[in-house]
Scaffold this motif. Sequence first.
Motif, mmCIF file in Angstrom:
data_model
loop_
_atom_site.group_PDB
_atom_site.id
_atom_site.type_symbol
_atom_site.label_atom_id
_atom_site.label_comp_id
_atom_site.label_asym_id
_atom_site.label_seq_id
_atom_site.Cartn_x
_atom_site.Cartn_y
_atom_site.Cartn_z
ATOM 1 N N PRO A 11 91.831 101.810 1.187
ATOM 2 C CA PRO A 11 91.418 102.811 2.174
ATOM 3 C C PRO A 11 90.812 104.035 1.496
ATOM 4 C CG PRO A 11 93.798 102.861 1.879
ATOM 5 C CD PRO A 11 93.294 101.685 1.097
ATOM 6 N N SER A 12 89.991 104.748 2.236
ATOM 7 C CA SER A 12 89.401 105.989 1.745
ATOM 8 C C SER A 12 89.666 107.101 2.761
ATOM 9 C CB SER A 12 87.898 105.812 1.522
ATOM 10 O OG SER A 12 87.332 106.992 0.991
ATOM 11 N N PRO A 13 90.329 108.180 2.351
ATOM 12 C CA PRO A 13 90.817 108.422 0.990
ATOM 13 C C PRO A 13 92.046 107.579 0.685
ATOM 14 C CG PRO A 13 91.577 110.162 2.443
ATOM 15 C CD PRO A 13 90.641 109.311 3.268
ATOM 16 N N LEU A 14 92.376 107.481 -0.602
ATOM 17 C CA LEU A 14 93.578 106.771 -1.007
ATOM 18 C C LEU A 14 94.820 107.507 -0.503
ATOM 19 C CD1 LEU A 14 92.685 105.891 -4.715
ATOM 20 C CD2 LEU A 14 92.987 104.248 -2.841
ATOM 21 N N PRO A 15 95.879 106.787 -0.173
ATOM 22 C CA PRO A 15 97.109 107.449 0.268
ATOM 23 C C PRO A 15 97.790 108.156 -0.898
ATOM 24 C CG PRO A 15 97.487 105.105 0.005
ATOM 25 C CD PRO A 15 96.012 105.314 -0.189
ATOM 26 N N VAL A 58 102.153 96.837 -4.362
ATOM 27 C CA VAL A 58 101.839 98.217 -4.019
ATOM 28 C C VAL A 58 101.290 98.233 -2.605
ATOM 29 C CG1 VAL A 58 100.136 100.052 -4.384
ATOM 30 C CG2 VAL A 58 101.523 99.244 -6.293
ATOM 31 N N ARG A 59 101.856 99.075 -1.778
ATOM 32 C CA ARG A 59 101.416 99.227 -0.391
ATOM 33 C C ARG A 59 100.524 100.465 -0.302
ATOM 34 N NH1 ARG A 59 103.499 102.235 3.973
ATOM 35 N NH2 ARG A 59 103.094 101.314 6.045
ATOM 36 N N LEU A 60 99.264 100.246 0.024
ATOM 37 C CA LEU A 60 98.307 101.340 0.185
ATOM 38 C C LEU A 60 98.107 101.599 1.674
ATOM 39 C CD1 LEU A 60 95.666 100.272 -2.507
ATOM 40 C CD2 LEU A 60 97.490 101.972 -2.751
ATOM 41 N N GLY A 61 99.164 102.049 2.328
ATOM 42 C CA GLY A 61 99.111 102.224 3.767
ATOM 43 C C GLY A 61 99.421 100.929 4.488
ATOM 44 N N PRO A 62 99.390 100.946 5.832
ATOM 45 C CA PRO A 62 99.832 99.783 6.614
ATOM 46 C C PRO A 62 98.877 98.598 6.589
ATOM 47 C CG PRO A 62 98.992 101.506 8.065
ATOM 48 C CD PRO A 62 99.050 102.101 6.691
ATOM 49 N N ASN A 101 95.213 92.366 3.597
ATOM 50 C CA ASN A 101 95.301 93.334 4.682
ATOM 51 C C ASN A 101 96.648 93.201 5.379
ATOM 52 O OD1 ASN A 101 95.135 91.144 6.507
ATOM 53 N ND2 ASN A 101 92.961 91.472 6.933
ATOM 54 N N GLY A 102 96.850 94.001 6.421
ATOM 55 C CA GLY A 102 98.146 94.024 7.089
ATOM 56 C C GLY A 102 98.484 92.768 7.858
ATOM 57 N N ASP A 151 91.624 100.484 -10.931
ATOM 58 C CA ASP A 151 91.120 101.211 -9.778
ATOM 59 C C ASP A 151 91.375 100.373 -8.531
ATOM 60 O OD1 ASP A 151 89.527 102.357 -7.766
ATOM 61 O OD2 ASP A 151 88.069 103.085 -9.226
ATOM 62 N N PRO A 152 92.064 100.903 -7.509
ATOM 63 C CA PRO A 152 92.319 100.108 -6.297
ATOM 64 C C PRO A 152 91.047 99.645 -5.592
ATOM 65 C CG PRO A 152 93.712 102.069 -6.348
ATOM 66 C CD PRO A 152 92.714 102.224 -7.460
ATOM 67 N N TYR A 153 89.927 100.345 -5.821
ATOM 68 C CA TYR A 153 88.677 99.980 -5.156
ATOM 69 C C TYR A 153 87.958 98.816 -5.846
ATOM 70 C CZ TYR A 153 89.086 104.346 -2.520
ATOM 71 O OH TYR A 153 89.523 105.360 -1.705
ATOM 72 N N SER A 154 88.327 98.527 -7.101
ATOM 73 C CA SER A 154 87.637 97.456 -7.824
ATOM 74 C C SER A 154 88.576 96.427 -8.434
ATOM 75 C CB SER A 154 86.776 98.059 -8.941
ATOM 76 O OG SER A 154 87.596 98.610 -9.961
ATOM 77 N N LEU A 155 89.863 96.787 -8.609
ATOM 78 C CA LEU A 155 90.872 95.962 -9.285
ATOM 79 C C LEU A 155 90.496 95.698 -10.750
ATOM 80 C CD1 LEU A 155 91.812 93.323 -6.547
ATOM 81 C CD2 LEU A 155 92.800 95.578 -6.967
#
Length: 324
Positions: A11-15, A58-62, A101-102, A151-155
Amino acid sequence: MTLHDDSPLAPSPLPPSHATSDGETIIKLFQTLGRTTIWKSIANISFHGDTFEPEGLVRLGPDRYVVSCGEYTEHTQKYPHPINGTDRTPGKGFAHLMTYNGKGERIADATITREGEEEYHNGGIDYDGRWIWGTVAQYRPNSTAYVYKADPYSLRPQTVLRYTDHLGGIVHDTTKNRLTTLNWGSRNATVWTLKDGVAADCSTERPQSTTRNPSYFVDYQDCKWLGRSKFYSGASVMLCSGVTALDGGYSLGGIALVHTETMQPLAEVPIMLKSALGVRMTQNPMDVSVENGRLRFYWLPDQRNSTLYIYEAEPNSPFEYGGG
């Protein structure tokens, strides 16, 4: 990397990290847990595809989950006696980072090691608000490993430091820019001080300290840094989840608050829950959140065919009845 759809990986922005958001609340709510805690099932989410052996979560939000896992193409074999300090063959495999995803749908699968590399065991992971921190090691004790940040956006992983021992769990203390890494069975903790996010020489860097774990309650598999806690007088605290195998084949599960620099357990709670496949819930990956004032845990215990189990701790007194 294999992309399964065109959704963003994060997600953007990151939590925010636990340390900058709910870490202190998690610590305080942990004090209400005990052997009599009632765990309420919130959801079971099937993760699509082969998850190999999940190790960290790692949970980056729901709606975003990142999973570290190991794919084993040749299993290790025990030696009749130790050779060069280790007890088994190196085996073969690959380390992966996957994003879901969730709904449990796989968004991306990044293979972060190359064929033929002896270091392919992807350990537990932590998230500091910007980077995912992890370890890749040989799948045997007394071996070698390295620490990476992704980086969570690219792994895409960046090697931070190397070490001459197996490394599994890891947390990042962003206040003092220190890493705590755990070796095979979490028997030793090594603390590293970073400069500008990397070690000065990643091929020869030595830890600031190495501390023996005084607790044999469970072997910690996956940990999350919660911050420097006011409740514990400024101690650097991580939440860890794990299991240990006892005589007779019994697997004991547990969660613990642990001082990252001394490895002293600050609070410990056994977890008796099992997955539908009969695996102890705390077998490997774990994350946590606070929802409506209650602790909510996220566990992914099963190999290959994994379900994300979400449980919430019902409020109750930690008082325990004992013999006398």
